[in-house]
Motif scaffolding. Sequence first.
Motif, PDB file in Angstrom:
ATOM      1  N   LEU A 131      52.563  61.761  49.311  1.00  0.00           N
ATOM      2  CA  LEU A 131      53.315  62.562  48.354  1.00  0.00           C
ATOM      3  C   LEU A 131      54.395  63.330  49.094  1.00  0.00           C
ATOM      4  O   LEU A 131      54.167  63.860  50.191  1.00  0.00           O
ATOM      5  N   ARG A 132      55.576  63.375  48.490  1.00  0.00           N
ATOM      6  CA  ARG A 132      56.689  64.104  49.091  1.00  0.00           C
ATOM      7  C   ARG A 132      57.210  65.116  48.081  1.00  0.00           C
ATOM      8  O   ARG A 132      57.286  64.830  46.884  1.00  0.00           O
ATOM      9  N   LEU A 133      57.533  66.292  48.564  1.00  0.00           N
ATOM     10  CA  LEU A 133      58.024  67.357  47.692  1.00  0.00           C
ATOM     11  C   LEU A 133      59.408  67.026  47.138  1.00  0.00           C
ATOM     12  O   LEU A 133      60.276  66.540  47.871  1.00  0.00           O
ATOM     13  N   THR A 134      59.605  67.315  45.866  1.00  0.00           N
ATOM     14  CA  THR A 134      60.950  67.290  45.301  1.00  0.00           C
ATOM     15  C   THR A 134      61.699  68.537  45.771  1.00  0.00           C
ATOM     16  O   THR A 134      61.129  69.412  46.430  1.00  0.00           O
ATOM     17  N   ALA A 135      62.981  68.625  45.416  1.00  0.00           N
ATOM     18  CA  ALA A 135      63.745  69.824  45.799  1.00  0.00           C
ATOM     19  C   ALA A 135      63.125  71.072  45.186  1.00  0.00           C
ATOM     20  O   ALA A 135      63.003  72.117  45.832  1.00  0.00           O
ATOM     21  N   ALA A 136      62.716  70.956  43.915  1.00  0.00           N
ATOM     22  CA  ALA A 136      62.065  72.096  43.262  1.00  0.00           C
ATOM     23  C   ALA A 136      60.735  72.411  43.935  1.00  0.00           C
ATOM     24  O   ALA A 136      60.367  73.568  44.124  1.00  0.00           O
ATOM     25  N   GLY A 137      59.995  71.346  44.293  1.00  0.00           N
ATOM     26  CA  GLY A 137      58.720  71.554  44.962  1.00  0.00           C
ATOM     27  C   GLY A 137      58.878  72.229  46.313  1.00  0.00           C
ATOM     28  O   GLY A 137      58.061  73.086  46.692  1.00  0.00           O
ATOM     29  N   GLN A 138      59.942  71.868  47.053  1.00  0.00           N
ATOM     30  CA  GLN A 138      60.170  72.479  48.363  1.00  0.00           C
ATOM     31  C   GLN A 138      60.461  73.979  48.232  1.00  0.00           C
ATOM     32  O   GLN A 138      59.936  74.799  48.990  1.00  0.00           O
ATOM     33  N   ALA A 139      61.284  74.320  47.240  1.00  0.00           N
ATOM     34  CA  ALA A 139      61.596  75.740  47.033  1.00  0.00           C
ATOM     35  C   ALA A 139      60.337  76.516  46.658  1.00  0.00           C
ATOM     36  O   ALA A 139      60.103  77.629  47.151  1.00  0.00           O
ATOM     37  N   LEU A 140      59.509  75.926  45.794  1.00  0.00           N
ATOM     38  CA  LEU A 140      58.290  76.604  45.368  1.00  0.00           C
ATOM     39  C   LEU A 140      57.276  76.671  46.510  1.00  0.00           C
ATOM     40  O   LEU A 140      56.561  77.663  46.660  1.00  0.00           O
ATOM     41  N   PHE A 141      57.228  75.619  47.328  1.00  0.00           N
ATOM     42  CA  PHE A 141      56.312  75.597  48.476  1.00  0.00           C
ATOM     43  C   PHE A 141      56.583  76.780  49.402  1.00  0.00           C
ATOM     44  O   PHE A 141      55.648  77.464  49.859  1.00  0.00           O
ATOM     45  N   GLU A 142      57.837  77.050  49.674  1.00  0.00           N
ATOM     46  CA  GLU A 142      58.182  78.154  50.564  1.00  0.00           C
ATOM     47  C   GLU A 142      57.839  79.505  49.937  1.00  0.00           C
ATOM     48  O   GLU A 142      57.321  80.402  50.610  1.00  0.00           O
ATOM     49  N   SER A 143      58.101  79.629  48.640  1.00  0.00           N
ATOM     50  CA  SER A 143      57.803  80.886  47.955  1.00  0.00           C
ATOM     51  C   SER A 143      56.302  81.144  47.891  1.00  0.00           C
ATOM     52  O   SER A 143      55.834  82.248  48.164  1.00  0.00           O
ATOM     53  N   VAL A 144      55.529  80.106  47.525  1.00  0.00           N
ATOM     54  CA  VAL A 144      54.077  80.261  47.465  1.00  0.00           C
ATOM     55  C   VAL A 144      53.517  80.554  48.856  1.00  0.00           C
ATOM     56  O   VAL A 144      52.596  81.360  49.011  1.00  0.00           O
ATOM     57  N   GLY A 145      54.086  79.919  49.867  1.00  0.00           N
ATOM     58  CA  GLY A 145      53.625  80.166  51.232  1.00  0.00           C
ATOM     59  C   GLY A 145      53.768  81.621  51.636  1.00  0.00           C
ATOM     60  O   GLY A 145      52.864  82.213  52.245  1.00  0.00           O
ATOM     61  N   ARG A 146      54.919  82.220  51.281  1.00  0.00           N
ATOM     62  CA  ARG A 146      55.117  83.633  51.610  1.00  0.00           C
ATOM     63  C   ARG A 146      54.103  84.514  50.868  1.00  0.00           C
ATOM     64  O   ARG A 146      53.557  85.468  51.426  1.00  0.00           O
ATOM     65  N   ALA A 147      53.860  84.163  49.598  1.00  0.00           N
ATOM     66  CA  ALA A 147      52.901  84.950  48.822  1.00  0.00           C
ATOM     67  C   ALA A 147      51.496  84.835  49.390  1.00  0.00           C
ATOM     68  O   ALA A 147      50.772  85.836  49.516  1.00  0.00           O
ATOM     69  N   LEU A 148      51.093  83.626  49.759  1.00  0.00           N
ATOM     70  CA  LEU A 148      49.755  83.436  50.316  1.00  0.00           C
ATOM     71  C   LEU A 148      49.616  84.117  51.674  1.00  0.00           C
ATOM     72  O   LEU A 148      48.551  84.655  52.016  1.00  0.00           O
ATOM     73  N   ASP A 149      50.687  84.112  52.452  1.00  0.00           N
ATOM     74  CA  ASP A 149      50.656  84.819  53.738  1.00  0.00           C
ATOM     75  C   ASP A 149      50.447  86.316  53.532  1.00  0.00           C
ATOM     76  O   ASP A 149      49.697  86.967  54.276  1.00  0.00           O
ATOM     77  N   GLU A 150      51.107  86.874  52.521  1.00  0.00           N
ATOM     78  CA  GLU A 150      50.960  88.304  52.246  1.00  0.00           C
ATOM     79  C   GLU A 150      49.541  88.621  51.774  1.00  0.00           C
ATOM     80  O   GLU A 150      48.955  89.635  52.160  1.00  0.00           O
ATOM     81  N   VAL A 151      48.979  87.747  50.940  1.00  0.00           N
ATOM     82  CA  VAL A 151      47.589  87.934  50.501  1.00  0.00           C
ATOM     83  C   VAL A 151      46.657  87.923  51.713  1.00  0.00           C
ATOM     84  O   VAL A 151      45.739  88.741  51.823  1.00  0.00           O
ATOM     85  N   GLU A 152      46.878  87.000  52.634  1.00  0.00           N
ATOM     86  CA  GLU A 152      46.016  86.911  53.812  1.00  0.00           C
ATOM     87  C   GLU A 152      46.155  88.131  54.702  1.00  0.00           C
ATOM     88  O   GLU A 152      45.167  88.652  55.236  1.00  0.00           O
ATOM     89  N   ARG A 153      47.394  88.601  54.882  1.00  0.00           N
ATOM     90  CA  ARG A 153      47.592  89.811  55.699  1.00  0.00           C
ATOM     91  C   ARG A 153      46.865  90.997  55.079  1.00  0.00           C
ATOM     92  O   ARG A 153      46.247  91.807  55.786  1.00  0.00           O
ATOM     93  N   THR A 154      46.955  91.113  53.754  1.00  0.00           N
ATOM     94  CA  THR A 154      46.262  92.211  53.079  1.00  0.00           C
ATOM     95  C   THR A 154      44.753  92.070  53.213  1.00  0.00           C
ATOM     96  O   THR A 154      44.040  93.050  53.443  1.00  0.00           O
ATOM     97  N   ARG A 155      44.253  90.831  53.067  1.00  0.00           N
ATOM     98  CA  ARG A 155      42.813  90.606  53.220  1.00  0.00           C
ATOM     99  C   ARG A 155      42.326  91.020  54.596  1.00  0.00           C
ATOM    100  O   ARG A 155      41.283  91.677  54.752  1.00  0.00           O
ATOM    101  N   MET A 156      43.087  90.666  55.631  1.00  0.00           N
ATOM    102  CA  MET A 156      42.693  91.015  56.995  1.00  0.00           C
ATOM    103  C   MET A 156      42.739  92.524  57.210  1.00  0.00           C
ATOM    104  O   MET A 156      41.877  93.101  57.878  1.00  0.00           O
ATOM    105  N   ARG A 157      43.755  93.168  56.631  1.00  0.00           N
ATOM    106  CA  ARG A 157      43.851  94.617  56.786  1.00  0.00           C
ATOM    107  C   ARG A 157      42.678  95.313  56.100  1.00  0.00           C
ATOM    108  O   ARG A 157      42.097  96.249  56.651  1.00  0.00           O
ATOM    109  N   LEU A 158      42.318  94.846  54.922  1.00  0.00           N
ATOM    110  CA  LEU A 158      41.199  95.452  54.210  1.00  0.00           C
ATOM    111  C   LEU A 158      39.877  95.199  54.918  1.00  0.00           C
ATOM    112  O   LEU A 158      38.942  95.997  54.814  1.00  0.00           O
TER     113      LEU A 158
END
Length: 293
Positions: free
Chosen positions: A58-85
């Motif tokens: 499976l290969r990301l479409t242009a829309a999928g690539q943009a969303l992949f980067e956005s979701v990645g940033r959100a998941l990274d922030e969730v993980e940072r918060t989880r580790m801090r807590l």
Amino acid sequence: MRHADLRRAAVFHAVAAAGGIAAASPRLGKSPPAIHHDLKRFEAEIGRPLFERAGRALRLTAAGQALFESVGRALDEVERTRMRLAQEDPALKPLRIATVSAFGRYRLAPRLMASLPADRPLELTFGAHETVLAAVSSGAADLAVTYRPVTAAPVQSKPLAQEEIVLAVARDAPAPADLEAMATTTFVTYDEYEFVFGHWFETVFGRQPDALRRLDHTGEIEEAMESCAAGRGAIIAPLDLVEAPAWRERVRVARPPGLPVCVNTLHLLGLGAALVSADADTIRSALAVGAEP
């Protein structure tokens, strides 16, 4: 996206990162059909294709690539918060209080700072009644202390403490003893003095003087105290303030003989269950130490 979509967003990100559903299956702990179902639902919610076939991968479409980067940033922030807590006690979030200036600076703040755990952060905002009310209404403060009860939803209030309101004059200045003398006395005033002066006159004399001679007026009550200490006029203010180290050697309390003492009630303000929270109990406990107005 709605809150429920975060789980499917994480599935989408894992599949994109692994390059396919089968590769992502062990990482997600889900079967390939369950992952395929989540991806179809997620694409339907986004409203456009997110993947395209590239052979068996499976290969990301242009829309999928943009969303992949956005979701990645959100998941990274969730993980940072989880580790801090995981490393910090959530109970050590800042105690955020907005409070009227005189009571806040000269009674509430010293008692809180003396009684709070050494690692508990404290955020204090000082201001007039309307500023304090706006802070708790907007969420800028979790709790507020003011000298007026509030009955307008969603803010609620409960009595918290009392303070004595006194007439004070410069150390060597004469003190007016009756309402007639008050009408010829020069006063210094400050923002929102009307409430404090009015409450004192009504309690002590049962009515207002026919006239009030004002000389200096300042925004903050501390500057008005300096004017009083310099002999420029009498002031009506909380006893905690008058007896603070900055002024107690330069001003004196003038209590008209045989007349009532004026006591004012301070109120704790909050939204929802804030008034019965652990933080509200912390404030009450701090003020209960050596409590007298």
